[in-house]
Design a protein around this motif. Structure first.
Motif, short mmCIF file in Angstrom:
data_model
loop_
_atom_site.label_atom_id
_atom_site.label_comp_id
_atom_site.label_asym_id
_atom_site.label_seq_id
_atom_site.Cartn_x
_atom_site.Cartn_y
_atom_site.Cartn_z
N ALA A 199 66.06 1.56 -14.07
CA ALA A 199 64.87 1.40 -13.22
C ALA A 199 63.63 1.94 -13.92
O ALA A 199 63.67 2.98 -14.58
N VAL A 200 62.55 1.20 -13.79
CA VAL A 200 61.25 1.63 -14.32
C VAL A 200 60.21 1.48 -13.22
O VAL A 200 60.42 0.76 -12.26
N GLU A 201 59.14 2.20 -13.37
CA GLU A 201 58.02 2.12 -12.42
C GLU A 201 56.91 1.31 -13.07
O GLU A 201 56.54 1.56 -14.21
N PRO A 226 59.22 5.37 -17.07
CA PRO A 226 60.58 5.60 -16.61
C PRO A 226 60.57 6.24 -15.23
O PRO A 226 59.66 6.99 -14.90
N VAL A 227 61.55 5.91 -14.43
CA VAL A 227 61.69 6.54 -13.12
C VAL A 227 62.33 7.90 -13.36
O VAL A 227 63.42 8.00 -13.88
#
Length: 86
Positions: A29-31, A43-44
């Motif tokens: 998951a990335v923001e 990066p989350v």
């Protein structure tokens, strides 16, 4: 560095080189954050479990038992003996 926007199913995406993924610790998951200059990919870092250990230590220090009522009736074997048919 240049890359192209490509079709991914009904959406579109970009391919990020492995070196950039490693350098910026991007996986899973990335923001995505819109910026006036473009799109920022981060990066989350927050976790749903972040702070659980400190909360558990505070609860134990306050005299609360871990799990409390959630496991009541399970740890003493009563559930297994009364509910299961062998």
């Amino acid at each position: 560095m240049h890359t192209r926007i490509i079709r991914v199913g009904n959406s579109q995406g970009i391919v990020l080189p492995k070196k950039l993924l490693q350098q910026y610790h991007l996986s899973g998951a990335v923001e995505l954050q819109p910026m006036p200059e473009g799109l920022l990919i981060k990066p989350v870092t927050s976790s749903t479990r972040q702070g659980w250990e400190a909360q558990m230590q505070a609860a134990v220090a306050a005299g609360q038992e871990p799990a409390g009522e959630l496991l009541e009736g399970f740890s003493d074997g009563v559930f297994e003996e009364n509910e299961w048919q062998w």
